[in-house]
Design an enzyme around this catalytic site. Structure first.
Site, PDB file in Angstrom:
ATOM      1  N   SER A  15       3.117   5.235   8.553  1.00  0.00           N
ATOM      2  CA  SER A  15       2.097   4.455   9.264  1.00  0.00           C
ATOM      3  C   SER A  15       0.869   5.305   9.576  1.00  0.00           C
ATOM      4  O   SER A  15       0.979   6.446  10.034  1.00  0.00           O
ATOM      5  CB  SER A  15       2.676   3.910  10.573  1.00  0.00           C
ATOM      6  OG  SER A  15       1.637   3.332  11.334  1.00  0.00           O
ATOM      7  N   SER A  17      -1.290   4.198  11.769  1.00  0.00           N
ATOM      8  CA  SER A  17      -1.757   3.746  13.083  1.00  0.00           C
ATOM      9  C   SER A  17      -1.884   4.875  14.113  1.00  0.00           C
ATOM     10  O   SER A  17      -2.866   4.898  14.859  1.00  0.00           O
ATOM     11  CB  SER A  17      -0.848   2.637  13.613  1.00  0.00           C
ATOM     12  OG  SER A  17      -0.985   1.497  12.793  1.00  0.00           O
ATOM     13  N   THR A  62       4.917  -3.854  13.242  1.00  0.00           N
ATOM     14  CA  THR A  62       4.677  -4.079  11.828  1.00  0.00           C
ATOM     15  C   THR A  62       5.966  -4.512  11.139  1.00  0.00           C
ATOM     16  O   THR A  62       6.975  -4.798  11.802  1.00  0.00           O
ATOM     17  CB  THR A  62       3.993  -2.835  11.188  1.00  0.00           C
ATOM     18  OG1 THR A  62       3.636  -3.158   9.847  1.00  0.00           O
ATOM     19  CG2 THR A  62       4.898  -1.609  11.207  1.00  0.00           C
ATOM     20  N   LYS A  66       7.422  -8.629  12.984  1.00  0.00           N
ATOM     21  CA  LYS A  66       6.355  -9.416  13.616  1.00  0.00           C
ATOM     22  C   LYS A  66       6.830 -10.784  14.125  1.00  0.00           C
ATOM     23  O   LYS A  66       6.332 -11.281  15.124  1.00  0.00           O
ATOM     24  CB  LYS A  66       5.182  -9.611  12.650  1.00  0.00           C
ATOM     25  CG  LYS A  66       4.406  -8.319  12.394  1.00  0.00           C
ATOM     26  CD  LYS A  66       3.189  -8.588  11.523  1.00  0.00           C
ATOM     27  CE  LYS A  66       2.526  -7.288  11.101  1.00  0.00           C
ATOM     28  NZ  LYS A  66       1.307  -7.532  10.302  1.00  0.00           N
ATOM     29  N   ASN A  87       1.499  -8.960  16.263  1.00  0.00           N
ATOM     30  CA  ASN A  87       1.406  -7.532  15.900  1.00  0.00           C
ATOM     31  C   ASN A  87       0.943  -6.666  17.062  1.00  0.00           C
ATOM     32  O   ASN A  87       0.855  -5.451  16.925  1.00  0.00           O
ATOM     33  CB  ASN A  87       0.481  -7.324  14.684  1.00  0.00           C
ATOM     34  CG  ASN A  87      -0.987  -7.382  15.063  1.00  0.00           C
ATOM     35  OD1 ASN A  87      -1.347  -7.998  16.063  1.00  0.00           O
ATOM     36  ND2 ASN A  87      -1.818  -6.733  14.283  1.00  0.00           N
ATOM     37  N   ASP A 102      -4.420  -9.368  13.123  1.00  0.00           N
ATOM     38  CA  ASP A 102      -4.580  -9.205  11.666  1.00  0.00           C
ATOM     39  C   ASP A 102      -5.737 -10.040  11.116  1.00  0.00           C
ATOM     40  O   ASP A 102      -6.553  -9.541  10.327  1.00  0.00           O
ATOM     41  CB  ASP A 102      -3.280  -9.610  10.939  1.00  0.00           C
ATOM     42  CG  ASP A 102      -2.181  -8.565  11.111  1.00  0.00           C
ATOM     43  OD1 ASP A 102      -2.508  -7.376  11.281  1.00  0.00           O
ATOM     44  OD2 ASP A 102      -1.001  -8.950  11.071  1.00  0.00           O
ATOM     45  N   GLY A 129       3.383 -16.475   2.708  1.00  0.00           N
ATOM     46  CA  GLY A 129       4.302 -15.790   3.625  1.00  0.00           C
ATOM     47  C   GLY A 129       3.594 -15.432   4.926  1.00  0.00           C
ATOM     48  O   GLY A 129       2.539 -15.983   5.251  1.00  0.00           O
ATOM     49  N   ARG A 152       3.060 -19.064  -5.544  1.00  0.00           N
ATOM     50  CA  ARG A 152       4.006 -19.194  -6.656  1.00  0.00           C
ATOM     51  C   ARG A 152       4.907 -20.397  -6.417  1.00  0.00           C
ATOM     52  O   ARG A 152       5.106 -21.238  -7.283  1.00  0.00           O
ATOM     53  CB  ARG A 152       4.821 -17.896  -6.760  1.00  0.00           C
ATOM     54  CG  ARG A 152       5.813 -17.841  -7.868  1.00  0.00           C
ATOM     55  CD  ARG A 152       6.412 -16.454  -7.959  1.00  0.00           C
ATOM     56  NE  ARG A 152       7.095 -16.064  -6.719  1.00  0.00           N
ATOM     57  CZ  ARG A 152       7.624 -14.868  -6.506  1.00  0.00           C
ATOM     58  NH1 ARG A 152       7.548 -13.936  -7.437  1.00  0.00           N
ATOM     59  NH2 ARG A 152       8.222 -14.591  -5.373  1.00  0.00           N
ATOM     60  N   THR A 153       5.462 -20.487  -5.215  1.00  0.00           N
ATOM     61  CA  THR A 153       6.237 -21.658  -4.823  1.00  0.00           C
ATOM     62  C   THR A 153       5.260 -22.642  -4.183  1.00  0.00           C
ATOM     63  O   THR A 153       4.904 -22.510  -3.009  1.00  0.00           O
ATOM     64  CB  THR A 153       7.342 -21.273  -3.822  1.00  0.00           C
ATOM     65  OG1 THR A 153       8.037 -20.119  -4.337  1.00  0.00           O
ATOM     66  CG2 THR A 153       8.320 -22.407  -3.593  1.00  0.00           C
ATOM     67  N   MET A 211      -5.119  -7.396   0.282  1.00  0.00           N
ATOM     68  CA  MET A 211      -4.706  -6.885   1.597  1.00  0.00           C
ATOM     69  C   MET A 211      -3.975  -5.549   1.478  1.00  0.00           C
ATOM     70  O   MET A 211      -3.830  -4.829   2.450  1.00  0.00           O
ATOM     71  CB  MET A 211      -3.811  -7.896   2.301  1.00  0.00           C
ATOM     72  CG  MET A 211      -4.581  -9.069   2.872  1.00  0.00           C
ATOM     73  SD  MET A 211      -3.543  -9.905   4.068  1.00  0.00           S
ATOM     74  CE  MET A 211      -4.438 -11.429   4.231  1.00  0.00           C
TER      75      MET A 211
HETATM   76  P1  ATR Z   1       4.687 -11.326   3.741  1.00  0.00           P
HETATM   77  O1  ATR Z   1       5.170 -11.375   5.143  1.00  0.00           O
HETATM   78  O2  ATR Z   1       4.165 -10.000   3.288  1.00  0.00           O
HETATM   79  O3  ATR Z   1       3.709 -12.412   3.463  1.00  0.00           O
HETATM   80  P2  ATR Z   1       6.796 -12.804   2.412  1.00  0.00           P
HETATM   81  O4  ATR Z   1       6.928 -13.744   3.551  1.00  0.00           O
HETATM   82  O5  ATR Z   1       8.015 -12.307   1.719  1.00  0.00           O
HETATM   83  O6  ATR Z   1       5.989 -11.502   2.823  1.00  0.00           O
HETATM   84  O7  ATR Z   1       5.835 -13.501   1.341  1.00  0.00           O
HETATM   85  C1  ATR Z   1       5.552 -12.893   0.133  1.00  0.00           C
HETATM   86  C2  ATR Z   1       4.524 -13.753  -0.598  1.00  0.00           C
HETATM   87  O8  ATR Z   1       4.185 -13.119  -1.834  1.00  0.00           O
HETATM   88  C3  ATR Z   1       5.004 -15.134  -0.948  1.00  0.00           C
HETATM   89  O9  ATR Z   1       3.905 -16.010  -0.909  1.00  0.00           O
HETATM   90  C4  ATR Z   1       5.508 -14.946  -2.378  1.00  0.00           C
HETATM   91  O10 ATR Z   1       5.547 -16.130  -3.151  1.00  0.00           O
HETATM   92  P3  ATR Z   1       6.832 -17.135  -3.056  1.00  0.00           P
HETATM   93  O11 ATR Z   1       6.667 -17.878  -1.766  1.00  0.00           O
HETATM   94  O12 ATR Z   1       6.722 -17.989  -4.255  1.00  0.00           O
HETATM   95  O13 ATR Z   1       8.057 -16.237  -3.060  1.00  0.00           O
HETATM   96  C5  ATR Z   1       4.464 -14.016  -2.911  1.00  0.00           C
HETATM   97  N1  ATR Z   1       4.915 -13.223  -4.068  1.00  0.00           N
HETATM   98  C6  ATR Z   1       5.819 -12.216  -4.083  1.00  0.00           C
HETATM   99  N2  ATR Z   1       5.924 -11.697  -5.328  1.00  0.00           N
HETATM  100  C7  ATR Z   1       5.061 -12.391  -6.111  1.00  0.00           C
HETATM  101  C8  ATR Z   1       4.705 -12.334  -7.490  1.00  0.00           C
HETATM  102  N3  ATR Z   1       5.257 -11.439  -8.314  1.00  0.00           N
HETATM  103  N4  ATR Z   1       3.768 -13.213  -7.954  1.00  0.00           N
HETATM  104  C9  ATR Z   1       3.207 -14.109  -7.122  1.00  0.00           C
HETATM  105  N5  ATR Z   1       3.497 -14.212  -5.812  1.00  0.00           N
HETATM  106  C10 ATR Z   1       4.403 -13.386  -5.297  1.00  0.00           C
END
Ligand code: ATR
Length: 265
Positions: A15, A17, A62, A66, A87, A102, A129, A152-153, A211
């Protein structure tokens, strides 16, 4: 005795910080100490409680704590409520006040450090996420013309967007759309991956913001090839820290020299 602050995470050894807050304190003439504390995965609440009982005044939180920090609070700011994650904790008597700096950190980096006007602009936020959710309300408060969430989803993006009365979907839904600002809040960069983005994504003069910081990412390389301006998340890291410092101490440190020093290191 100087006032005590800390950042809790797992892992936490790398970190930045403590270094950032030590520099803020020096700059502002504030007597405080700020340490990094490794909390066990199942022991976050206890670790915070011990720190508070030992005289801690507040702490940052972190990954991966969180959301747990959110549950620990007795009161929360509207931006922490919107983020669903905390945070920054402030210990005030019996109360634990939860905040999330953030999004404000991202907005300050975009507007003050990178000179990006957000009002009236078209913004794409990639990811659904915690990292994405944490910045939506502060971005919307800048009154962009549109904030679209792609993930992605797709269903996750749609559900998250609906909470904020905006639109979301999958990457296929980006065809034909152009944005002034594209923010990568996915974990894709961690694995060296690039979300499937169309070539014509960036409007003239657009900024691509990852980010993640500390290394070039496939997303930033792609954006450069498309002619977009690029920025990593180092400025956001320092700005979210400055916002937390302001929450605790009521003074705003000068972030520019701290960002420059970290970049050099
Ligand atoms: P965080 O707290 O860092 O946001 P998270 O809640 O695990 O971590 O979310 C990760 C994000 O990155 C999600 O939006 C994930 O997409 P899914 O919801 O479809 O899983 C996205 N992500 C992770 N790997 C990815 C990849 N290879 N390509 C595109 N999106 C990705």
């Amino acid at each position: 005795m100087p006032d005590r602050y800390a950042v809790f995470g797992h892992p936490i050894a790398h970190s930045k910080s403590p270094r950032i807050h030590a520099e803020f304190a020096r700059q502002c003439g504030q007597k405080l100490v700020y340490e990094a504390i490794l909390a066990p995965r199942e022991g976050f609440s206890d670790a915070v409680r011990n720190f508070r009982n030992d005289g801690g005044r507040g702490c940052n939180v972190t990954v991966p704590f969180k959301e747990e920090a959110y549950s620990l609070c007795t009161r929360r700011t509207p931006r922490a409520e919107a983020a669903g994650a905390v945070n920054t904790l402030s210990f005030q008597g019996e109360d634990i006040l939860g905040d999330n700096t953030d999004g404000a950190g991202l907005v300050r980096d975009l507007t003050l450090n990178l000179g990006m006007g957000l009002a009236g602009g078209d913004i794409l936020l990639m990811g659904a996420g915690g990292a994405a959710r944490g910045v939506i309300l502060p971005l919307l408060e800048c009154q962009p013309a549109r904030l679209f969430i792609a993930n992605r989803t797709a269903a996750k993006a749609e559900a998250l967007a609906a909470r904020f009365h905006i639109h979301g979907g999958g990457y296929a839904d980006l065809a034909g759309k152009r944005f002034d600002l594209v923010i990568n809040a996915t974990a894709a960069s961690l694995g060296g991956d690039l979300p499937p983005l169309p070539d014509a994504l960036f409007a003239p003069g657009a900024l691509a913001y990852d980010m993640m910081y500390g290394r070039d990412t496939p997303f930033l390389a792609f954006a450069r090839e498309c002619g977009a301006r690029t920025a990593d998340g180092l400025g956001m890291l320092v700005e979210q820290a400055a916002e937390a410092f302001f929450v605790w101490r009521g003074v705003r440190p000068d972030t520019a020299p701290v960002i420059a020093a970290l970049r050099e290191a």
